[in-house]
Design an enzyme around this catalytic site. Sequence first.
Site, short mmCIF file in Angstrom:
data_model
loop_
_atom_site.label_atom_id
_atom_site.label_comp_id
_atom_site.label_asym_id
_atom_site.label_seq_id
_atom_site.Cartn_x
_atom_site.Cartn_y
_atom_site.Cartn_z
N HIS A 66 -5.15 -3.20 -2.67
CA HIS A 66 -5.18 -2.61 -3.05
C HIS A 66 -5.12 -3.01 -4.40
O HIS A 66 -4.45 -2.48 -6.06
CB HIS A 66 -3.77 -1.87 -3.23
N SER A 119 0.79 -1.45 0.13
CA SER A 119 -0.16 -0.37 -0.30
C SER A 119 1.37 1.02 -0.23
O SER A 119 0.24 2.36 -0.03
CB SER A 119 -1.17 0.08 0.85
N LYS A 133 -12.38 0.35 -0.78
CA LYS A 133 -11.19 1.75 -2.29
C LYS A 133 -11.53 1.07 -3.14
O LYS A 133 -12.64 2.44 -3.59
CB LYS A 133 -9.45 0.34 -1.87
C1 LIG Z 1 -6.60 -0.41 3.17
C2 LIG Z 1 -5.57 -1.21 3.00
C3 LIG Z 1 -7.04 -2.53 4.70
C4 LIG Z 1 -7.77 -2.31 5.37
O1 LIG Z 1 -9.36 -1.49 4.72
P1 LIG Z 1 -9.93 -1.61 4.86
O2 LIG Z 1 -11.82 -1.43 4.19
O3 LIG Z 1 -10.16 0.02 4.78
O4 LIG Z 1 -10.68 -1.39 6.77
C5 LIG Z 1 -6.47 -3.93 4.70
N1 LIG Z 1 -4.90 -4.09 4.23
C6 LIG Z 1 -4.64 -3.53 3.83
C7 LIG Z 1 -3.57 -4.39 2.79
C8 LIG Z 1 -5.26 -2.51 2.66
O5 LIG Z 1 -4.32 -1.79 2.05
#
Ligand SMILES: *Cc1c(COP(=O)(O)O)cnc(C)c1O
Length: 391
Positions: free
Chosen positions: A208, A180, A239
Amino acid sequence: MKGFEYLQKELNEMQEEGTFRTLIPLESAQGSKVTIKGKEVIQLSSNNYLGLTSHPKMKEAAEKANEEYGVGTGSVRTIAGTLKMHEDFEEKLAKFKHTEAALVFQSGFTTNQGVLSSILGKEDVVISDELNHASIIDGIRLTKADRKIYKHVDMESLESALKESGDYRTRLIVTDGVFSMDGNIAPLPEIVELAEKYDALIMVDDAHASGVLGDNGRGTVNHFNLDGRVHIQVGTLSKAIGVLGGYVASTKTLRDYLIHKGRPFLFSTSHPPAVTAANDAAIDVLLEEPELIEKLWDNTKFFKDGLNALGFDTGISETPVTPVMVGDDALTHKFSDELFEEGVFAQGIVFPTVQRGKGRVRTIVTAEHSKEELQEALDAFEKVGKKLGII
Ligand SMILES: *Cc1c(COP(=O)(O)O)cnc(C)c1O
């Protein structure tokens, strides 16, 4: 109020270091341009890769669900809070991911916590990439399993951890699909080979990568043609999918197990109907509008090439997550602040989200950006980068 002096002391230290931040409220909907402090700026910090936060079909689905089923569910999934639409969506998601079953959690964060904490015990070992997301790290903290950390995407380091792990009941390798903060892709084909050689399970977090990589955004496993060879795919619906939630796509056995043991699933209320309906409509959008993903990658190439041509260091990124390396924490924030003055919202990311001294302004272009907006952003990066001596 008395009692928080020790917290205030630490905050004061942050203020002196120039690393104290306040939240930045948007005064408009998410989009390629947003309004902040009364000013319209180009948004380069959201995870709204495909612009789905305001997709008309998804908004319509949410409104309809709201109207028909109300704004909340009134219970956790395991007591009275499972609507038929929750299960219909999970079936659709499993089919989309080419897995036997899927289960939705409240968020990506709680998915990692729920999966890792429930499936591993003291007879097991978890082998984790050193740059995995905080939610994976916290999930691991909740298990009694032994843990080994391998050097970032380093297959020799992973193999030596596997060699030392023969005596455990289960060896679980965990990795982000796309990292990320750096935007590089995990070397899944090599990880799969090692896992098969040493009889280990693999869990990939595609937060991602969902909606970004693979056919119609199916994720890294599909991107590398590894369907059926990765045991657990987790990801987020918050996302590129544009709404809220986390999922695990895997076997029916794992789904059934998590319904009994995944603590966030058991003890936290289920998603409101509007959330589930919008997530469900997002899968249709991914299937029906692959041009969104094409546009995302086209914009990514344009913006990344532009930054590199200006002399910026974008690290090892291979995806729309494009860090612009700065180094010093305070300078990183200064770079971000000056970009804002030039009409670009690109947040600085510093310790503890990344290592100390590895501060960066992290950019993510979306399918919604026009070439003109991206060129305007590149011009701002050039101006501020030169002013601050970064290029
Ligand atoms: C953003 C992210 C999460 C968390 O996801 P949310 O739905 O925002 O809680 C988990 N793992 C990774 C690798 C992320 O980038």
